[in-house]
Design a protein around this motif. Sequence first.
Motif, short mmCIF file in Angstrom:
data_model
loop_
_atom_site.label_atom_id
_atom_site.label_comp_id
_atom_site.label_asym_id
_atom_site.label_seq_id
_atom_site.Cartn_x
_atom_site.Cartn_y
_atom_site.Cartn_z
N LEU A 50 -18.02 -7.57 2.47
CA LEU A 50 -18.30 -7.29 3.87
C LEU A 50 -17.65 -8.34 4.76
CD1 LEU A 50 -19.59 -5.53 6.02
CD2 LEU A 50 -21.69 -6.85 5.73
N ALA A 51 -17.72 -9.60 4.38
CA ALA A 51 -17.07 -10.67 5.15
C ALA A 51 -15.56 -10.45 5.21
CB ALA A 51 -17.40 -12.03 4.55
N ASN A 52 -14.96 -10.03 4.10
CA ASN A 52 -13.52 -9.74 4.09
C ASN A 52 -13.18 -8.59 5.02
OD1 ASN A 52 -12.82 -11.79 2.29
ND2 ASN A 52 -13.13 -10.49 0.50
N LEU A 53 -13.99 -7.55 5.02
CA LEU A 53 -13.77 -6.42 5.91
C LEU A 53 -13.85 -6.86 7.37
CD1 LEU A 53 -13.42 -3.39 6.52
CD2 LEU A 53 -15.91 -3.21 6.40
N GLY A 56 -10.80 -8.77 8.36
CA GLY A 56 -9.67 -7.87 8.51
C GLY A 56 -9.72 -7.10 9.82
N VAL A 57 -10.91 -6.63 10.19
CA VAL A 57 -11.07 -5.91 11.46
C VAL A 57 -10.74 -6.83 12.63
CG1 VAL A 57 -12.75 -4.83 13.00
CG2 VAL A 57 -12.71 -4.23 10.57
N LYS A 58 -11.27 -8.06 12.60
CA LYS A 58 -11.01 -9.01 13.67
C LYS A 58 -9.53 -9.38 13.75
CE LYS A 58 -15.53 -11.19 14.07
NZ LYS A 58 -16.27 -12.46 13.97
N ALA A 59 -8.84 -9.40 12.63
CA ALA A 59 -7.43 -9.74 12.60
C ALA A 59 -6.53 -8.57 12.98
CB ALA A 59 -7.04 -10.26 11.21
N GLY A 60 -7.11 -7.39 13.16
CA GLY A 60 -6.33 -6.23 13.56
C GLY A 60 -5.62 -5.53 12.42
N LEU A 61 -6.06 -5.74 11.20
CA LEU A 61 -5.37 -5.14 10.05
C LEU A 61 -5.58 -3.63 9.95
CD1 LEU A 61 -6.15 -7.83 7.31
CD2 LEU A 61 -4.07 -7.55 8.66
N PHE A 62 -6.54 -3.08 10.63
CA PHE A 62 -6.88 -1.66 10.48
C PHE A 62 -6.59 -0.83 11.72
CE2 PHE A 62 -9.77 -4.21 7.81
CZ PHE A 62 -9.29 -3.81 6.57
N ARG A 63 -5.75 -1.32 12.58
CA ARG A 63 -5.41 -0.56 13.79
C ARG A 63 -4.54 0.63 13.43
NH1 ARG A 63 -6.81 -3.90 18.14
NH2 ARG A 63 -6.92 -6.09 17.55
N THR A 64 -4.78 1.74 14.12
CA THR A 64 -3.97 2.92 13.88
C THR A 64 -2.77 2.92 14.81
OG1 THR A 64 -5.28 4.20 15.46
CG2 THR A 64 -5.95 4.29 13.15
N ALA A 65 -1.70 3.55 14.36
CA ALA A 65 -0.49 3.63 15.19
C ALA A 65 -0.73 4.59 16.35
CB ALA A 65 0.68 4.11 14.33
N SER A 66 -0.18 4.28 17.48
CA SER A 66 -0.33 5.14 18.68
C SER A 66 0.67 6.24 18.67
CB SER A 66 -0.14 4.34 19.95
OG SER A 66 -0.97 3.21 19.96
#
Length: 66
Positions: A50-53, A56-66
């Motif tokens: 959970l900490a890794n997730l 990753g979210v805070k670092a922007g690793l899961f942003r979708t392409a526009s």
Amino acid sequence: MAQAVQWQKSSFSEGGDGNTCVELAAAPTTLHLRESDTPDTELITTTAPLANLIRGVKAGLFRTAS
């Protein structure tokens, strides 16, 4: 028999009576996550994944392409 857990709403949840939030519950060795609009579906994990997730979210690793 499984022990009941105490659910807590995310501080980022919308106010009011709607079911638009993430809830978290801590058990002795696991963490439980669910969406309030589907409380019968739980994700069960431990602190490290959970900490890794979250990192990753805070670092922007899961942003979708526009």
